[in-house]
Write a protein that holds these residues in place. Structure first.
Motif, short mmCIF file in Angstrom:
data_model
loop_
_atom_site.label_atom_id
_atom_site.label_comp_id
_atom_site.label_asym_id
_atom_site.label_seq_id
_atom_site.Cartn_x
_atom_site.Cartn_y
_atom_site.Cartn_z
N ARG A 62 0.84 -1.18 0.00
CA ARG A 62 0.00 0.00 0.00
C ARG A 62 0.88 1.23 0.00
NH1 ARG A 62 -0.19 2.81 4.73
NH2 ARG A 62 0.39 1.72 6.65
N GLY A 90 -12.96 5.55 -5.54
CA GLY A 90 -12.31 4.25 -5.57
C GLY A 90 -12.45 3.60 -6.93
N ALA A 137 -11.24 -0.18 -8.93
CA ALA A 137 -10.66 -1.51 -8.77
C ALA A 137 -10.08 -2.00 -10.09
CB ALA A 137 -11.71 -2.49 -8.27
N ASN A 150 -13.19 -8.73 -4.61
CA ASN A 150 -12.58 -7.75 -3.72
C ASN A 150 -13.63 -6.98 -2.94
OD1 ASN A 150 -13.68 -5.62 -5.36
ND2 ASN A 150 -12.02 -5.92 -6.82
N HIS A 151 -13.17 -6.11 -2.06
CA HIS A 151 -14.02 -5.12 -1.41
C HIS A 151 -13.13 -3.95 -1.01
CE1 HIS A 151 -12.53 -6.72 2.48
NE2 HIS A 151 -12.74 -7.91 1.92
N PHE A 152 -13.70 -2.75 -0.94
CA PHE A 152 -12.90 -1.56 -0.65
C PHE A 152 -13.81 -0.43 -0.24
CE2 PHE A 152 -13.84 -1.82 -5.15
CZ PHE A 152 -14.23 -0.54 -5.52
N ALA A 201 -18.04 -0.53 2.82
CA ALA A 201 -17.39 -1.22 1.71
C ALA A 201 -18.31 -1.43 0.52
CB ALA A 201 -16.86 -2.58 2.18
N SER A 231 -17.92 -3.62 -3.53
CA SER A 231 -17.09 -4.53 -4.30
C SER A 231 -17.21 -4.18 -5.77
CB SER A 231 -17.50 -5.98 -4.06
OG SER A 231 -18.79 -6.22 -4.59
N ALA A 276 -9.02 -1.89 1.91
CA ALA A 276 -9.28 -2.74 0.75
C ALA A 276 -8.94 -4.16 1.12
CB ALA A 276 -8.47 -2.29 -0.46
N ILE A 331 -6.62 -1.81 -5.79
CA ILE A 331 -7.60 -0.78 -5.52
C ILE A 331 -6.90 0.58 -5.49
CG2 ILE A 331 -9.45 0.02 -4.04
CD1 ILE A 331 -9.89 -2.80 -5.15
#
Length: 206
Positions: free
Chosen positions: A50, A85, A87, A93-95, A110, A112, A186, A196
């Motif tokens: 990150r 955001g 992706a 995923n999730h963020f 969150a 996705s 994320a 992300i």
């Protein structure tokens, strides 16, 4: 001889508490991540990376079932957050956004990249608990074509609200956490390889 009115001691205590709250609450701020010294830091591990990249903030998650976050170093009680955001890589995923972070415990708002959303509580054992629903739910307002999603979160008292692309998608009540840091997070689900990108973070005090 001048007379002086006495101020009740209870009023003094209330005033002191209010002033203390104002003194410790961080001011609003925005960050477009163009300055790598703006305070979010960076980390590089075998399982994730990150940090600042190309004028944005990147989370690269290389293994499944991992959640990674970055916080701003600022403290809020009631706060409204917003971020863009995007992706790439694996869609599993999730963020999103983090509020009231303290000692690795926080609320997580969150979405996705395949169109799901949820509000979660991260507890002291490192477990995520969905709030208001048993699992993430699907919403047509989430962009699933790889374009930007504008994510917003409101932490107002016990009311937690998630917005995506200008539309409210979830609202829950929870009193577990009352104040703390703010940031982004994320994660990957059954597969690693999620990337992300975050941009234009904003925190405001209502």
């Amino acid at each position: 001889m001048q007379s002086r009115s006495k101020i009740p001691i209870w009023f003094v205590f209330i005033l002191a508490s209010l002033l203390a709250g104002c003194a410790t609450a961080s001011p609003p701020f925005t960050d477009d991540f163009s300055d790598p010294a703006s305070g979010w830091g960076a980390s590089s591990h075998e399982t994730y990376v990150r940090g600042y990249q190309q004028g944005r903030y990147l989370f690269q998650i290389d293994v499944p079932r991992l959640l990674v976050w970055a916080v701003s170093g600022r403290t809020y009680t009631d706060v409204e957050l917003e971020v863009i955001g995007k992706a790439a890589g694996q869609p599993d995923n999730h963020f999103g956004l983090v509020c009231r972070y303290r000692d690795e415990q926080f609320y997580y708002f969150a979405i996705s990249s395949d169109g799901y959303y949820g509000i979660f509580l991260m507890d002291a054992e490192g477990d995520l608990h969905p709030l208001g629903a048993r699992a993430m739910l699907r919403s047509p307002v989430i962009h699933t074509d790889g374009t930007d999603n504008r994510i917003a979160a409101s932490c107002m008292g016990s009311t937690l609200t998630l917005y995506v692309n200008g539309q409210q998608v979830a609202q829950v009540q929870d009193e577990t956490y009352t104040s703390g840091d703010v940031g982004m997070a994320a994660g990957a689900l059954s597969q690693g390889g999620a990337s992300i990108w975050f941009d234009d973070f904003e925190a405001t005090r209502p």
